[in-house]
Design a protein around this motif. Structure first.
Motif, short mmCIF file in Angstrom:
data_model
loop_
_atom_site.label_atom_id
_atom_site.label_comp_id
_atom_site.label_asym_id
_atom_site.label_seq_id
_atom_site.Cartn_x
_atom_site.Cartn_y
_atom_site.Cartn_z
N PHE A 136 0.83 -1.21 0.00
CA PHE A 136 0.00 0.00 0.00
C PHE A 136 0.86 1.26 0.00
O PHE A 136 1.88 1.35 0.70
CB PHE A 136 -0.89 0.01 1.25
N SER A 137 0.43 2.25 -0.76
CA SER A 137 1.08 3.55 -0.74
C SER A 137 0.05 4.61 -1.11
O SER A 137 -0.75 4.40 -2.02
CB SER A 137 2.25 3.60 -1.73
N GLN A 138 0.06 5.71 -0.38
CA GLN A 138 -0.90 6.78 -0.65
C GLN A 138 -0.21 8.14 -0.50
O GLN A 138 0.60 8.35 0.40
CB GLN A 138 -2.08 6.69 0.33
N TRP A 139 -0.53 9.02 -1.43
CA TRP A 139 0.01 10.39 -1.38
C TRP A 139 -1.06 11.33 -1.94
O TRP A 139 -1.43 11.24 -3.10
CB TRP A 139 1.29 10.49 -2.21
N VAL A 140 -1.56 12.20 -1.08
CA VAL A 140 -2.54 13.21 -1.48
C VAL A 140 -1.85 14.56 -1.37
O VAL A 140 -1.30 14.90 -0.31
CB VAL A 140 -3.79 13.15 -0.60
N ILE A 141 -1.88 15.33 -2.44
CA ILE A 141 -1.08 16.55 -2.52
C ILE A 141 -1.94 17.73 -2.97
O ILE A 141 -2.68 17.62 -3.96
CB ILE A 141 0.08 16.40 -3.54
N GLU A 142 -1.83 18.84 -2.28
CA GLU A 142 -2.46 20.07 -2.77
C GLU A 142 -1.70 20.55 -4.00
O GLU A 142 -0.48 20.76 -3.94
CB GLU A 142 -2.44 21.14 -1.68
N ASP A 143 -2.40 20.69 -5.09
CA ASP A 143 -1.74 20.99 -6.36
C ASP A 143 -1.46 22.49 -6.49
O ASP A 143 -2.12 23.22 -7.24
CB ASP A 143 -2.61 20.49 -7.52
N ASP A 144 -0.45 22.94 -5.76
CA ASP A 144 -0.09 24.36 -5.71
C ASP A 144 1.43 24.47 -5.75
O ASP A 144 2.08 24.48 -4.70
CB ASP A 144 -0.67 24.99 -4.43
#
Length: 487
Positions: free
Chosen positions: A256-264
């Motif tokens: 498992f791998s997860q990365w949520v990023i604010e696209d700024d």
């Protein structure tokens, strides 16, 4: 056996980077060369380079030990990533171009930060590396590295915040635009925290510089998730079997791998979404979900599990009573959350239970238990207040708090090191308390740790105390069994 140094020497069956490493320039400077960075950001960047190319390779910066720096440089930045599940798979990662030990070569670090090609400076330094004042949330100028940087000309920064300010200062002086500063640590609103600390530091140094940073630089928040245990001899042995080479930088992780990023981003970014990253406008709901459901549960099971004699997370899941408490904690935590876009919280909980039980992952409870004073406020105490606000049961959070206190008490006499930036305070408080209520009061009274509302909440105090008495009087195993029997 020869060391891992070249892709051309590897067996054809080994998965390797499918791009020209020499043709891809450096666009990211990463501060904090640990196993997690190499199992997470470096992998997403490797995938992005395969998908779309670009000058996005990484120069890694180490602030403390130079061991990983030296090993990676000897191996030309190459290392093996082992993914542990029912079967183990592996690949060689090539996104790291080089590595610099900041204390040994500060000029090279500053040159990398100031280079026009550097468009992102990312960091993984753990919560305690930021130099946050727990009482104010601002910069703690009593932290030795922060204090040294504030008193210096920043020609050899010691702290991550000092490095970022020094890099931005040089870029402004040379007429180069700012980079995007990207926090990848388990802190709520990590980008906003990093921005606040950087601006605080810069303002104490140069008001005009602070204004320039505030007007031009970006600090997107992120949510990161991938369990990455420490390297072992088996890690190196399995990497050798896969590659036919000695790889002292090999690491292992879960599927498992997860990365949520604010696209700024100020000056572009790699195509991380090609590796599975989720680009969003606001990361808050995702990071809150992870902090209370995964990280908070990790803290609870780590303290209870370590004191009960469970070495690894998978061992806590093999204890039927503790497994019930782990599941209960996730459900309680989920009840404190608002809806998370695109996420079914019950499915997320089920996935976490599977991940925790993975028999191939040696994730030590003792490793998770470190730095509790940095982690508990966001993982447990904030969740307790949220549960109270919603009128929900907070017994699981009280159990977690009591387990942490029992863990602190268990360290008296040198049974184990607490490994916390406030270890001396914790041991002093625990040593002076003979009974459970004295220990509770002493730890609740530590400044800047437990929110005032919780300290003054008599029902919370009594709920924690009842559990702590069983833990100290009858042992953690009995406390776990009693708690589970009441469900």
């Amino acid at each position: 056996m020869t060391p891992l140094q070249s892709l051309s020497d590897l067996p054809t069956a080994v998965a390797t980077p499918r791009y020209d490493r020499d043709a891809a320039g450096v666009g990211i400077v990463h501060v904090g060369l640990g196993a997690f960075m190499r199992a997470h950001l470096a992998v997403y960047t490797d995938d992005a380079l395969v998908a779309e190319g670009g000058d996005w390779r990484i120069t890694a910066i180490g602030l403390r030990s130079r061991d990983a720096i030296d090993v990676l440089n000897k191996q030309n930045g190459l290392y093996t990533l082992l993914v542990r599940d029912a079967e183990t798979s592996g690949r060689v990662i090539g996104s790291i171009a080089d590595a610099i030990h900041a204390p040994s070569d500060p000029a090279a670090v500053l040159a990398a930060l100031a280079a026009p090609g550097t468009r992102i400076v990312s960091i993984t330094i753990t919560e305690k590396g930021y130099g946050i004042d727990p009482a104010t949330g601002g910069l703690d100028d009593t932290v030795p590295a922060i204090a040294a940087d504030l008193a210096s000309d920043l020609s050899a920064p010691q702290s991550a915040v000092g490095l970022i300010v020094a890099g931005l200062e040089r870029r402004r002086a040379h007429g180069v635009g700012p980079f995007t500063a990207l926090s990848c640590d388990n802190l709520p609103e990590n980008g906003r925290i990093l921005k606040r600390l950087v601006l605080d530091f810069a303002r104490r140094r140069d008001g005009d510089l602070a204004d320039w940073i505030e007007a031009n630089a970006c600090f997107p928040s992120t949510m990161v998730d991938r369990i990455t245990p420490p390297q072992t001899e088996k890690t190196r042995t399995d990497a050798r079997a896969l590659t036919g080479a000695d790889d002292l930088a090999a690491i292992e992780t879960e599927p498992f791998s997860q990365w949520v990023i604010e696209d700024d981003f100020r000056a572009g970014r790699p195509a991380w979404e090609k590796g599975g990253a989720v680009m969003v406008k606001d990361v808050h709901a995702y990071e809150r979900m992870k902090l209370v459901m995964l990280n908070g549960t990790h803290s609870m099971l780590a303290y209870a599990g370590h004191v009960a004699g469970h070495r690894f997370v998978r061992d806590t899941m093999a204890d039927p009573d503790l497994k019930r408490l782990i599941d209960r904690h996730m459900q309680t935590a989920a009840a404190t959350l608002d809806a998370v876009p695109g996420i079914d919280l019950d499915q997320y909980r089920q996935a976490l239970l599977v991940r925790f039980a993975n028999p191939a992952i040696d994730h030590p409870t003792y490793q998770i238990a470190m730095d509790g004073t940095q982690k508990l406020p966001t993982r447990i105490f904030d969740a307790t207040l949220a549960a109270m606000t919603r009128g929900a049961d907070f017994g699981s959070f009280a159990f977690a708090t009591a387990a942490w206190m029992a863990y602190v008490k268990g360290a008296i006499g040198g049974a184990y090191a607490i490994r916390d930036p406030r270890e001396a305070e914790l041991l002093s408080a625990a040593s002076s308390a003979q009974l459970a209520d004295g220990l509770l009061d002493a730890l609740l009274a530590l400044p800047g740790l437990v929110p005032t509302e919780l300290r003054a909440h008599e029902t919370f105090r009594q709920t924690v105390l009842s559990r702590l008495r069983v833990m100290l009087g009858n042992g953690m195993g009995a406390a776990i069994a009693k708690e589970a029997a009441a469900l």
